[in-house]
Write an enzyme that holds these catalytic residues in place. Structure first.
Site, mmCIF file in Angstrom:
data_model
loop_
_atom_site.group_PDB
_atom_site.id
_atom_site.type_symbol
_atom_site.label_atom_id
_atom_site.label_comp_id
_atom_site.label_asym_id
_atom_site.label_seq_id
_atom_site.Cartn_x
_atom_site.Cartn_y
_atom_site.Cartn_z
ATOM 1 C CB ILE A 183 15.583 -37.755 -28.426
ATOM 2 C CG1 ILE A 183 16.596 -36.617 -28.587
ATOM 3 C CG2 ILE A 183 14.484 -37.371 -27.457
ATOM 4 C CD1 ILE A 183 16.030 -35.403 -29.279
ATOM 5 C CD GLU A 184 20.909 -37.690 -31.830
ATOM 6 O OE1 GLU A 184 21.073 -38.740 -32.462
ATOM 7 O OE2 GLU A 184 20.821 -36.585 -32.378
ATOM 8 C CB SER A 185 21.806 -43.277 -28.232
ATOM 9 O OG SER A 185 22.197 -42.562 -27.057
#
Length: 506
Positions: A183-185
């Site tokens: 979900i970050e990257s």
């Protein structure tokens, strides 16, 4: 005189302290007994005060470990008080130690403050998987508009998950945290956010420095999956220590611990039981971050339940590490080795210009290529990466940003960003900053003044020049130019003046 008749000695520093205190209130120093005078502590030098401060800080850590928060704060106050009494000249070698300790004290106070409002919890506790309306909303988003992006990220995760899981197990942390990069990257080592957060774990520059990630002209370790993973886990351990549960720590990872602490302090009660107590008061992106993470855990834990048939994850690339001390372009090296450039770039994603630095560097290469790579590097020319901006261009009649961008092999958006332009409008005579990586469309040497064979001229090296191009333009050889200018290698610098014997060959 007999010893009994001799005057007793008084510490002059102690006496001075008493005199100065009396002068401050406009009184004569009072008469003191010898015992009273010697009881006044003398002023300490900076080194001694620093030692006292460190000792008090260590005692504070011991008090914190036995959950004596008041005792820890008292010792931290004592440590900071010692720092305040230190008087150091600007060139003192103790200044850095003083600053480091000041930062440690501040972090410890923040940690104690967070502990008072957070429930105690083990660092290896699992993350509760709740299916509330916020989590279900994110699941629906992954099932519809974000489905392909989710599946692509899941497939890409195979390259890194084994490494992340190994690091998590080493730290005794929940293995569920290995899905945070999705979900970050989307598991992209070079992902860059609108907030300028970079890498698979999305570090902003200051936080990267804080956790030891090197950032220089050649390297940005925020883009290195292994180094950034280790830094991210240390950051999350610190956040878990502050807040006591992983969901709140994950929220703080997204927006910073200070933002979460402000929300906690703004509550009407002086404690909170879980992340969901503060959820509604967090910034929108942060409030959404944790439900997205929980939705990810639910989907990868039971894909069929949520209508997914997830692809086979990519296998990790097996590699070995070699120590090199030469600046080379990865594309040139990969061509010599007979492998795809993307393989070396993916293994060494922290290299900002896809080239190794001009200092000792541990290069990752596919397994079995180590010796061949070392032998190949010896034969390759040194690569000098471009500076961010070195060229300035004066706008002429008929110029447009598009034409200038094509001429300098860059983009319109890059030129606008470098010059803070809000539109594509430019005016004649305006000076623009341009990235040097492109170079002008016309070869610099071709713009040099014409010269007749047999003449000796002085040529000033320009951006993009090399000895071969210069020799070809003036009908001579690289060896003749090197001999005439006492050059021991083919390396030349912008602005360097070269003597050229036009049309002269051996």
């Amino acid at each position: 005189a007999l010893a009994a008749d001799a005057p007793e000695t008084v510490d002059p520093a102690a006496a001075t302290v008493v005199e100065e205190a009396a002068e401050a209130v406009g009184e004569e120093p009072p008469a003191l007994t010898i015992e009273e005078a010697q009881a006044v502590p003398p002023e300490k030098d900076a080194a001694t005060l620093l030692e006292d401060a460190f000792a008090a800080y260590e005692e504070a850590q011991t008090a914190f470990e036995r959950e004596d928060l008041e005792g820890a704060l008292t010792k931290l106050d004592e440590a900071y008080g010692a720092l305040l009494r230190m008087s150091l000249p600007a060139e003192s070698p103790l200044l850095q130690e003083k600053q480091d300790l000041r930062l440690l004290i501040a972090r410890s106070i923040q940690k104690i403050s967070a502990t008072r409002t957070a429930p105690a919890s083990s660092v290896n506790g699992s993350i509760p998987l709740v299916e509330n309306q916020w989590v279900l909303r994110e699941i629906k988003s992954f099932q519809a508009a974000e489905r392909k992006a989710f599946e692509d990220a899941y497939k890409r995760s195979g390259q890194y998950r084994d490494m992340i899981l190994e690091e998590l197990r080493r730290e005794s942390m929940p293995e569920q945290l290995a899905w945070i990069p999705l979900i970050e990257s989307a598991f992209k080592p070079r992902a860059l956010s609108r907030a300028r957060a970079l890498g698979m774990w999305q570090f902003i520059r200051s936080t990267g420095y804080r956790y030891g990630l090197k950032q220089d002209k050649y390297v940005d370790e925020r883009m290195d999956p292994v180094k950034a993973t280790r830094a991210a886990l240390q950051y999350m351990i610190e956040l878990h220590d502050m807040f006591g549960d992983w969901t709140t720590a994950i929220a703080a990872y997204n927006c910073g611990e200070a933002a979460v602490q402000r929300v906690i302090r703004a509550q009407k009660v002086d404690y909170f039981d879980s992340f969901w107590d503060i959820f509604a008061n967090l910034p929108f992106e942060t409030a959404r971050h944790v439900p997205r993470f929980i939705a990810t855990l639910l989907i990868v834990g039971d894909p069929a339940k949520y209508g997914f048939e997830l692809p086979e994850p990519d296998p990790p690339i097996a590699f070995e590490t070699i120590r090199i001390n030469a600046a080379v372009k990865l594309a040139t090296l990969s061509q010599n080795l007979g492998i795809e450039t993307a393989v070396l770039v993916n293994l060494n994603s922290e290299l900002r210009h896809d080239s190794t630095p001009n200092y000792a560097y541990d290069l990752r290469v596919p397994s079995g290529y180590g010796e061949r790579c070392l032998a190949s590097i010896v034969t390759l020319p040194q690569y000098i990466p471009p500076d961010v901006v070195t060229d300035r261009y004066t706008v002429r009649r008929g110029d447009t940003l598009g034409a200038i961008a094509r001429r300098y092999r860059t983009s319109v958006n890059t030129i606008k960003r470098l010059n803070n332009l809000r539109s594509n409008l430019i005016r004649i005579g305006q000076v623009l900053r341009l990235p040097s990586r492109g170079g002008a469309s016309a070869p610099p040497v071709s713009a040099a003044p014409a010269a007749k064979p047999g003449e000796t001229i002085t040529y000033t090296v320009r951006n993009g020049d090399n000895l071969f191009q210069i020799a070809k333009a003036y009908g001579t050889t690289v060896d003749r130019i090197k001999s005439a200018n006492n050059l021991s290698s083919d390396i030349i610098a912008i602005g360097q003046r070269l003597v050229i014997e036009v049309g002269k060959t051996p």
